[in-house]
Design an enzyme around this catalytic site. Structure first.
Site, PDB file in Angstrom:
ATOM      1  CD  GLU A   1     -29.767  49.432  64.601  1.00 22.26           C
ATOM      2  OE1 GLU A   1     -28.999  50.333  65.288  1.00 22.26           O
ATOM      3  OE2 GLU A   1     -29.355  49.277  63.556  1.00 22.26           O
TER       4      GLU A   1
ATOM      5  CB  CYS B   1     -36.512  43.095  59.284  1.00 25.25           C
ATOM      6  SG  CYS B   1     -35.373  44.377  59.856  1.00 25.25           S
TER       7      CYS B   1
ATOM      8  CG  ASP C   1     -29.580  47.583  55.844  1.00 26.22           C
ATOM      9  OD1 ASP C   1     -30.661  47.387  55.172  1.00 26.22           O
ATOM     10  OD2 ASP C   1     -29.476  47.521  57.021  1.00 26.22           O
ATOM     11  CB  SER C   2     -31.756  51.328  56.541  1.00 18.33           C
ATOM     12  OG  SER C   2     -31.916  50.338  57.203  1.00 18.33           O
TER      13      SER C   2
ATOM     14  CG  HIS D   1     -31.704  44.752  62.226  1.00 17.82           C
ATOM     15  ND1 HIS D   1     -32.002  45.806  61.219  1.00 17.82           N
ATOM     16  CD2 HIS D   1     -31.050  45.493  62.958  1.00 17.82           C
ATOM     17  CE1 HIS D   1     -31.305  46.798  61.354  1.00 17.82           C
ATOM     18  NE2 HIS D   1     -30.700  46.787  62.379  1.00 17.82           N
TER      19      HIS D   1
ATOM     20  CB  CYS E   1     -32.706  47.505  52.996  1.00 20.55           C
ATOM     21  SG  CYS E   1     -33.816  48.389  53.891  1.00 20.55           S
TER      22      CYS E   1
END
Lengths: 280, 280
Positions: A161, A193, A19-20, A195, A82
């Site tokens: 985050e 996404c 993932d990023s 996240h 991702c």
């Protein structure tokens, strides 16, 4: 993927997941739950995060470097955990590398196409994923009679985050992003996404009970299991005690990554290592 | 910097300015205002933004590549228009390259040390800049009798980049970050990240009239002018009509950069070019 390539892959080899940054840990977590015998090498590109605002060319170049890095572990398959990299780079990666590579977009699209009743599906994701129209493309291949509404939600990643998973600010931002999707009466919402599952309770509260939330992480782990079964690549043996079953690599900030990872994954991550991804 | 090096630098050469992305445009804008004869080559590392959460090693490696890129334009000086890069990489860059390089931290620190009356100075910046304690170090060198309070504000950059410069959400986040600085009665606040001048009105409203806001971009342009004067490197001639006085390069997303830049800089940016910074 032909038989010859499958036959030289080992069932006890690890699965590469990338993932990023930290978002893909929600995918790794699902693989750990659904495939408890598998070993995982996770790479998070924390030096170059986020991918969601970058171009296709850049994301593809970065993804290629990461696949080359993961191949140094003789991984039997790679999960592109991702959405942006799945949207932008998956086709190129599949052409260039001779191991099975699966992304998170197709499994999420498939589930949404099956789940919707009124044919109105919303997708929330990064600018890049929305701009690629990839969810729309996959869903339309499965079901022509649906309408897909995409909405970029660039502030969700930094809010997640920062740990504001349940917070009035996240509520307010989510209301602004989601109002138009509520107004057009979608009945299915893809969390496009990795996240976003972290703020799932906020999203659920705002969308209401009548809207199904589709988490591609969950669907991806199911597809991964099927694919490994079909190829005879499922690891049949429980890793021995003391085996380093899960290994984590990042391109920057290993300590910070470890703290965040431990807030998501309950297995107790003891270490993460920093590598220079630009060398691959 | 010895005389020999100064003498081969040309007064009509451009100034190199770089940042992790768009934030440094607030510094470029100040240079344009205060030094209207100067040519500027601006580089924004939009493929690898943000720097504020990355390690010293990574930020230094990136900064080195950018200086090498800017040197291909025979720049006469370089302005590190990024607090994180100034905090982490300036010493290394000064040692490795033989042109004058100035950062944004020292000028901001100097002004804050002069402006404070009660000796209580706040610094708001990225995690990296705060963690480096660089503002504290510079201010203490100038004035031992001050106390410096640092506060990392990681959500300000994404909020500024999303254009929420005056918005209830930015108000709320700013209140959370700034309350402890108000409680300890600072009288001076350094905007220690180049994005923060974009939300200056929000910050001013919350801190109140009694707190001086120090914008290092403004102070940096003053120091740049002094330095160029001392070395006889000020450009004395107004660039001719049709000269490409300001050139913008990015590592990704030139079109998006151009739109954002035009919302900050009033000179009408006609183009920005994407280059592969990893090749330098």
């Amino acid at each position: 993927m032909n038989q010859e390539i499958s036959s030289r892959l080992q069932a006890d080899a690890p699965i590469g997941v990338f993932d990023s940054g930290v978002g893909g840990l929600t995918v790794a977590r699902e693989i750990m739950r659904q495939l408890p015998n598998e070993k995982i090498i996770y790479f998070g590109d924390t030096a170059r995060v986020p991918y969601g605002s970058k171009s296709q060319e850049t994301v593809t170049r970065y993804s290629r470097q990461i696949v080359r890095f993961l191949q140094t572990f003789q991984v039997k398959t790679i999960v592109v955990a991702c959405n942006t990299a799945s949207a932008y780079a998956l086709d190129a990666l599949e052409q260039e590398f001779d191991i099975p590579i699966i992304g998170v977009v197709k499994p999420g699209a498939k589930t949404a196409a099956e789940v919707t009743r009124n044919g109105r599906i919303g997708v929330i994701a990064t600018e890049a994923t929305i701009g690629s129209r990839i969810y729309s493309q996959y869903i339309k291949e499965l079901n022509k009679d649906v309408t897909i509404y995409g909405k970029a939600c660039p502030l969700f990643v930094p809010l997640a985050e920062e740990g504001l998973w349940q917070d009035p600010v996240t509520d307010e931002i989510a209301k602004r992003y989601l109002t138009e999707l509520i107004d057009i009466d979608i009945d299915t919402l893809i969390l496009g996404c990795t996240h976003y599952p972290l703020i799932r309770s906020t999203l659920g509260k705002i969308m209401g009970d009548k809207v199904s939330l589709v988490n591609p992480a969950y669907e991806t782990a199911i597809e991964l299991k099927q694919m490994l079964e079909e190829r005879g690549l499922l690891n049949q043996e429980t890793p021995r005690l003391g085996t380093n079953q899960y290994q984590f690599y990042v391109s920057d900030g290993a300590e910070k990554f470890k703290r965040f990872a431990n807030s998501i994954i309950k297995y107790g991550i003891l270490s993460a290592k920093t590598i220079n991804i630009e060398e691959y």
